[in-house]
Design a protein around this motif. Sequence first.
Motif, short mmCIF file in Angstrom:
data_model
loop_
_atom_site.label_atom_id
_atom_site.label_comp_id
_atom_site.label_asym_id
_atom_site.label_seq_id
_atom_site.Cartn_x
_atom_site.Cartn_y
_atom_site.Cartn_z
N ASN A 136 -47.51 14.38 -38.62
CA ASN A 136 -48.19 13.44 -37.86
C ASN A 136 -47.47 13.35 -36.59
O ASN A 136 -47.23 12.08 -35.93
N LYS A 137 -47.17 14.34 -35.79
CA LYS A 137 -46.51 14.38 -34.72
C LYS A 137 -47.34 15.58 -33.72
O LYS A 137 -48.02 16.48 -34.48
N THR A 138 -47.38 15.29 -32.37
CA THR A 138 -47.85 16.50 -31.88
C THR A 138 -47.13 17.80 -31.46
O THR A 138 -45.80 17.57 -31.65
N LYS A 139 -47.58 18.87 -31.26
CA LYS A 139 -46.68 19.80 -30.87
C LYS A 139 -47.17 20.89 -29.86
O LYS A 139 -48.48 20.79 -29.61
N VAL A 140 -46.32 21.36 -29.10
CA VAL A 140 -46.82 22.32 -28.04
C VAL A 140 -47.16 23.68 -28.48
O VAL A 140 -46.23 24.24 -29.22
N GLU A 152 -42.27 23.81 -18.81
CA GLU A 152 -41.35 23.63 -20.12
C GLU A 152 -41.71 22.18 -20.38
O GLU A 152 -41.63 21.14 -19.65
N ILE A 153 -42.46 22.03 -21.79
CA ILE A 153 -42.43 20.79 -22.17
C ILE A 153 -41.64 20.34 -23.49
O ILE A 153 -41.57 21.00 -24.48
N GLU A 154 -41.13 19.22 -23.48
CA GLU A 154 -40.40 18.72 -24.46
C GLU A 154 -41.16 17.52 -25.15
O GLU A 154 -41.44 16.54 -24.55
N ILE A 155 -41.29 17.48 -26.50
CA ILE A 155 -41.79 16.43 -27.14
C ILE A 155 -40.35 15.48 -28.10
O ILE A 155 -39.99 16.23 -28.69
N ASP A 156 -40.55 14.46 -27.86
CA ASP A 156 -39.50 13.50 -28.36
C ASP A 156 -39.89 13.08 -29.86
O ASP A 156 -40.82 12.17 -29.92
N GLU A 157 -39.87 13.93 -31.04
CA GLU A 157 -40.57 13.57 -32.19
C GLU A 157 -40.13 12.25 -32.63
O GLU A 157 -40.81 11.68 -33.53
N ASN A 158 -38.91 11.65 -32.21
CA ASN A 158 -38.63 10.26 -32.81
C ASN A 158 -39.54 9.31 -31.99
O ASN A 158 -39.73 8.40 -32.37
N ALA A 159 -39.89 9.70 -30.87
CA ALA A 159 -40.58 8.56 -30.11
C ALA A 159 -42.08 8.70 -30.11
O ALA A 159 -42.94 7.68 -30.31
N CYS A 160 -42.73 10.00 -30.48
CA CYS A 160 -43.91 10.40 -30.72
C CYS A 160 -44.50 9.42 -31.82
O CYS A 160 -44.16 9.57 -33.07
N VAL A 161 -45.85 8.77 -31.66
CA VAL A 161 -46.39 7.91 -32.78
C VAL A 161 -47.42 8.68 -33.24
O VAL A 161 -48.26 7.96 -33.95
N GLY A 162 -47.62 9.81 -32.69
CA GLY A 162 -48.90 10.46 -33.52
C GLY A 162 -50.45 10.16 -33.21
O GLY A 162 -51.24 10.40 -33.83
N CYS A 163 -50.49 9.77 -32.11
CA CYS A 163 -52.06 9.13 -31.52
C CYS A 163 -52.85 9.98 -31.31
O CYS A 163 -54.05 10.00 -31.67
N GLY A 164 -52.41 11.20 -30.97
CA GLY A 164 -53.25 12.51 -30.75
C GLY A 164 -53.93 12.32 -29.36
O GLY A 164 -54.79 13.24 -28.79
N SER A 165 -53.48 11.49 -28.45
CA SER A 165 -54.20 11.04 -27.17
C SER A 165 -53.93 12.50 -26.19
O SER A 165 -54.66 12.94 -25.57
N CYS A 166 -52.58 12.97 -26.28
CA CYS A 166 -52.51 14.27 -25.40
C CYS A 166 -53.39 15.42 -26.09
O CYS A 166 -53.49 16.12 -25.20
N VAL A 167 -53.35 15.52 -27.33
CA VAL A 167 -54.21 16.66 -27.67
C VAL A 167 -55.64 16.53 -27.13
O VAL A 167 -55.95 17.35 -26.75
N ASP A 168 -56.26 15.40 -27.30
CA ASP A 168 -57.51 15.22 -26.83
C ASP A 168 -57.76 15.20 -25.33
O ASP A 168 -58.83 15.67 -24.90
N ASP A 169 -56.58 14.76 -24.60
CA ASP A 169 -56.61 14.70 -22.96
C ASP A 169 -56.47 15.95 -22.45
O ASP A 169 -56.88 16.31 -21.33
N CYS A 170 -55.57 16.91 -22.83
CA CYS A 170 -55.45 18.06 -22.20
C CYS A 170 -56.43 19.01 -21.93
O CYS A 170 -57.04 19.33 -23.14
N PRO A 171 -56.66 19.52 -20.70
CA PRO A 171 -57.77 20.23 -20.58
C PRO A 171 -57.53 21.76 -20.96
O PRO A 171 -58.60 22.40 -20.86
N ASN A 172 -56.26 21.96 -21.23
CA ASN A 172 -55.85 23.31 -21.29
C ASN A 172 -55.40 23.63 -22.91
O ASN A 172 -54.89 24.66 -23.21
#
Length: 83
Positions: A33-37, A3-23
């Motif tokens: 301007n936030k990431t979502k699962v 289970e993955i939870e994103i804290d939208e208040n903390a996320c700065v929308g850099c997109g690093s997780c989108v680029d980094d995740c292999p799956n």
Amino acid sequence: MVEIEIDENACVGCGSCVDDCPNDVYEMDEAKNKTKVVNADDCMACLSCHEICPAEAMEHKNIHVAKRLYIDRRVNDILNKII
Ligand code: SF4
Ligand code: SF4
């Protein structure tokens, strides 16, 4: 399942997780301007995204370490000669 939870208040929308995740677990929500699962089922809990997030905005729960069932006998033979 992880289970993955994103804290939208903390996320700065850099997109690093989108680029980094292999799956392809994440997508950017361009409107917010936030990431979502979008694909949590494919998360293999490598925690690469967790390490790279500059805002520490994500939390992974329900991770179970896999039991090692495969044993390479050649490696065991080498180890037995050394130790
Ligand atoms: S833990 Fe790994 S597989 Fe899961 S969302 Fe993060 S980068 Fe992707
Ligand atoms: S790496 Fe962190 S701050 Fe950047 S988009 Fe992903 S969750 Fe948001």
